[in-house]
Design an enzyme around this catalytic site. Structure first.
Site, PDB file in Angstrom:
ATOM      1  N   GLU B  60       0.820  -1.219   0.000  1.00  0.00           N
ATOM      2  CA  GLU B  60       0.000   0.000   0.000  1.00  0.00           C
ATOM      3  C   GLU B  60       0.850   1.263   0.000  1.00  0.00           C
ATOM      4  O   GLU B  60       0.502   2.268  -0.625  1.00  0.00           O
ATOM      5  CB  GLU B  60      -0.949  -0.004   1.202  1.00  0.00           C
ATOM      6  CG  GLU B  60      -2.095  -1.009   1.083  1.00  0.00           C
ATOM      7  CD  GLU B  60      -1.689  -2.433   1.420  1.00  0.00           C
ATOM      8  OE1 GLU B  60      -0.580  -2.627   1.974  1.00  0.00           O
ATOM      9  OE2 GLU B  60      -2.463  -3.364   1.133  1.00  0.00           O
ATOM     10  N   GLN B  82      -7.403  -1.628  -1.337  1.00  0.00           N
ATOM     11  CA  GLN B  82      -8.424  -2.657  -1.467  1.00  0.00           C
ATOM     12  C   GLN B  82      -9.495  -2.578  -0.379  1.00  0.00           C
ATOM     13  O   GLN B  82     -10.677  -2.766  -0.653  1.00  0.00           O
ATOM     14  CB  GLN B  82      -7.752  -4.031  -1.459  1.00  0.00           C
ATOM     15  CG  GLN B  82      -8.616  -5.127  -1.965  1.00  0.00           C
ATOM     16  CD  GLN B  82      -7.793  -6.345  -2.337  1.00  0.00           C
ATOM     17  OE1 GLN B  82      -7.299  -7.054  -1.461  1.00  0.00           O
ATOM     18  NE2 GLN B  82      -7.620  -6.579  -3.618  1.00  0.00           N
ATOM     19  N   ILE B  87      -5.110   0.730   4.672  1.00  0.00           N
ATOM     20  CA  ILE B  87      -4.492   1.955   4.186  1.00  0.00           C
ATOM     21  C   ILE B  87      -3.314   2.395   5.062  1.00  0.00           C
ATOM     22  O   ILE B  87      -2.483   3.191   4.644  1.00  0.00           O
ATOM     23  CB  ILE B  87      -5.551   3.090   4.097  1.00  0.00           C
ATOM     24  CG1 ILE B  87      -5.106   4.168   3.101  1.00  0.00           C
ATOM     25  CG2 ILE B  87      -5.840   3.689   5.467  1.00  0.00           C
ATOM     26  CD1 ILE B  87      -6.199   5.171   2.749  1.00  0.00           C
ATOM     27  N   HIS B 129     -12.006  -5.568   8.191  1.00  0.00           N
ATOM     28  CA  HIS B 129     -12.639  -5.299   6.893  1.00  0.00           C
ATOM     29  C   HIS B 129     -13.905  -4.469   7.088  1.00  0.00           C
ATOM     30  O   HIS B 129     -14.845  -4.577   6.308  1.00  0.00           O
ATOM     31  CB  HIS B 129     -13.005  -6.600   6.168  1.00  0.00           C
ATOM     32  CG  HIS B 129     -11.841  -7.431   5.733  1.00  0.00           C
ATOM     33  ND1 HIS B 129     -11.137  -8.221   6.596  1.00  0.00           N
ATOM     34  CD2 HIS B 129     -11.255  -7.594   4.517  1.00  0.00           C
ATOM     35  CE1 HIS B 129     -10.167  -8.851   5.940  1.00  0.00           C
ATOM     36  NE2 HIS B 129     -10.216  -8.483   4.673  1.00  0.00           N
TER      37      HIS B 129
END
Lengths: 343, 327
Positions: B60, B82, B87, B129
């Protein structure tokens, strides 16, 4: 030995004329003269901070002589005085940064000294967290490749910074895409006070290049001429689409890390004395004199001209205005504009 | 006028911008052949090829750092992270580099990059997530932070983000991707960054929301409307810059302000909204400025009972509206 009118042949093997050799010597000596002035200004209390490239100049001039000024890109770090000079930044530009004046082209006095940048010279603004810049250089190289500009991007850092994760991510990406990119590690043996033996699991950082599918080349940074051919080959490879190159220059750090560091706390007098022998400037000077490229008169002329430029830059920069607080809110975003004149 | 899902709108906008401006590239993990794990970039690889739609390694920091450099040399990168949860390896590049490039170079260099990232909970994504990460970035001068809630706004805001000359974080709620449909005009429109929308006009309470919470706030407003409470829903759309005018005008009209956000409550974006309302509309207030947000646990738990406990819901918002209305 005096200066001969006939070509010396010194640079023949690497494709450098005597005129070019003298030009390179001027730059090494000028970078040193600027750097020494910065320390004098600091010790005299006229600037609060210095971070320095003494000992690194020879490698930088040798390597940068292979690049095209005004075309290729540099992403520098805080010991890149000599590299910035080779790409067209002037002593005034560098001293303006040192005094942090409004007209400082690197940052308008916003950054600490040593954080050079110049859009006019394809020198990207740099920050202080180490190694972040390698990804920017890889990105510049990616853009050059996609846009077909024939440009090469080069970035520099110390062996201490080379341990950061961004280095791995950048080299892996550059290797995958065969980017026109040259990575230079200036290995001076210390990350501030920590010796290389405590920073690196290998003796030569360049061996890591194998993990990225690119050549890793080791050069002696005290040997200015010796630094040029590997750089020229790296640039040739890059322009030919053959990919990136990792160059490790073994250099010496002649000063403390910065004006806030005292290196005698962690380096012995004996070591510091021995390291003086690895200073590229007197070695290059002797090499050029021995070959008849340089003589007393030319050497004195170069020294006088460099001193004149450094004096001029010092006087100019010190006399320039500080940035005013009414500008401090500008350029957070592109739409920030100075108030119209007379408004 | 066409009807599109949220993700269709984003996908078509990306394709349209890539056709319009050859300097645009898309890069990220799985954005190429696969078309992204949510298929936001589906079809781009086939149309624009591997040089402009770049499948990156799982790096990332590289995705953002290379975007910064590519932008300096004439490209206009659109990076995909993604999941917003991933991040943080790029945080240093975003904070220390992208956000500061213009200021630290005294306007010599800019950083025209867009970073898209799916965020948010309620999708069985557990701790890693499901996160709402906007508060980390809205704190940073030099960044712009956008959170659309409708297919229409996603298109207009994404166009503006890509064309903006500064770094923009564009957060897309995963739950909206396929659950929300809406009209998207065929014409070439943009929505300026920094303009909120009055998603529902009302008179008695202002509910401030963004992203998925806008939809939940609208549901709650319908519910309490039957009980005689008139709610005005402000969809901020852009968190930085913030449209203070629309926010304050609404609160000055209704006198009551409920701020709804999905992120952890403490130090979340709603705290800044509350402070602004307190400072600039205090004299108009007829009740406590109230925050309804996620609980202060380190992430959204996976089990559905625990996830439901974590998530702000239309029912929770309706309850908070009733409480504030009765103040």
């Amino acid at each position: 030995m005096g200066r001969s009118t006939a070509p010396s042949g010194l640079g023949d093997a690497v494709g450098l004329s005597d005129e070019q050799l003298v030009g390179m010597y001027r730059q090494v000596a000028l970078a040193r003269a600027i750097d020494e002035r910065m320390w004098v200004l600091n010790r005299a209390g006229r600037v609060p901070f210095v971070i320095s490239g003494q000992g690194h100049e020879g490698a930088l001039v040798g390597i940068m002589s292979a690049f095209r000024r005004g075309h290729d890109w540099i992403v520098p770090f805080y010991r890149s005085i000599a590299a910035c000079l080779t790409f067209g930044m002037t002593p005034r530009d560098l001293l303006l940064a040192q005094f942090a004046k409004a007209s400082d082209p690197s940052s308008g006095g916003r950054q600490m000294p040593g954080h050079y940048g110049s859009a006019a010279h394809n020198i990207l603004s740099t920050s202080s967290p180490v190694a972040t810049q390698i990804l920017h250089a890889a990105g510049i190289a990616l853009a050059a490749k996609l846009r077909g500009t024939d440009q090469v991007a080069v970035t520099f850092m110390g062996e201490g910074a080379s341990n950061q994760g961004d280095v791995h991510e950048a080299l892996n990406f550059a290797g995958i895409h065969h980017l026109p990119f040259v990575f230079v590690v200036e290995n001076n043996g210390y990350a501030i006070s920590v010796p290389a033996s405590k920073e690196l699991a290998v003796r030569d950082v360049a061996v890591r290049a194998a993990g990225y599918g690119m050549p890793g080349v080791i050069v002696d940074g005290a040997d200015v001429l010796g630094c040029y051919p590997p750089a020229a080959e790296a640039v040739r490879r890059a322009r030919a689409g053959e990919g990136s190159t990792f160059i490790e220059a073994k250099v010496t750090r002649l000063t403390a890390h910065s004006s806030d560091d005292q290196q005698t706390r962690y380096r012995s007098e004996a070591e510091l004395t021995a390291e003086r022998a690895r200073d590229p400037l007197p070695r290059f000077r002797a090499q050029l004199r021995d070959a008849g490229v340089l003589d007393d008169a030319l050497e004195a002329e170069i020294a006088a001209e460099n001193l004149r430029q450094v004096d001029d830059a010092t006087e100019h920069a010190e006399g320039e205005p500080d940035p005013t607080v009414d500008t401090a809110l500008l350029y957070v975003y592109a739409e920030d504009r100075p108030p119209a004149a007379g408004a | 006028m066409a009807t599109r899902t949220f993700i269709e709108s984003i996908r078509e906008t990306l394709a349209g911008e890539m056709r319009r401006d050859p300097a645009t590239i898309v890069l990220g993990e799985d954005v190429g052949r696969k078309g992204g794990v949510f298929l936001a970039t589906d079809g781009l690889y086939a149309e624009f090829g591997e040089s402009r739609v770049i499948d990156t390694p799982l790096t990332e920091s590289m995705i953002v750092g290379v975007s910064i450099g590519a932008a300096a040399n004439g490209l206009r990168p659109i990076a995909e992270i993604q999941f917003a949860d991933f991040i943080f390896p790029a945080f240093n590049q975003i904070l220390s580099e992208a956000a500061r490039m213009r200021y630290r170079s005294n306007n010599a260099f800019g950083c025209p990059i867009t970073i898209r990232a799916p965020y948010g909970g309620g999708v069985h994504g557990a701790l890693h997530h499901s996160q709402s990460v906007e508060a980390f970035f809205t704190h940073i001068p030099g960044l712009k932070v956008v959170v659309p809630s409708t297919p229409h706004d996603a298109r207009g805001l994404l166009r503006s983000a890509i064309r903006d000359d500064d770094p923009v974080l564009f957060f897309e709620h995963k739950k909206l991707y396929r659950s929300v449909r809406g009209d998207v005009p065929d014409r070439e429109y943009t929505i300026p960054l920094g303009s909120a929308a009055v998603a529902r006009p009302g008179t008695q309470i202002t509910v401030v929301a963004y992203g998925l919470m806008t939809h939940y706030a609208l549901e709650a407003a319908d519910t309490v409307d039957d009980e005689g409470i008139s709610v005005e829903v402000i969809d901020l759309r852009s968190l930085r810059p913030l449209d203070r005018g629309t926010l304050l005008e609404s609160v000055r009209k209704t006198g009551k302000c409920l701020i709804v956000y999905e992120d952890n409550r403490f130090g979340g974006y709603g705290a800044e909204v509350a402070a602004i309302v307190a400072e600039e509309a205090f004299d108009y207030l007829d009740g406590s400025i109230t925050r309804l947000a996620g609980p202060d646990v380190p992430g959204v738990p996976y089990n559905h009972v625990l996830e439901d406990w974590f998530m702000v819901s239309p029912a929770k918002i309706a309850d908070a509206i009733r409480t504030l209305a009765a103040y």
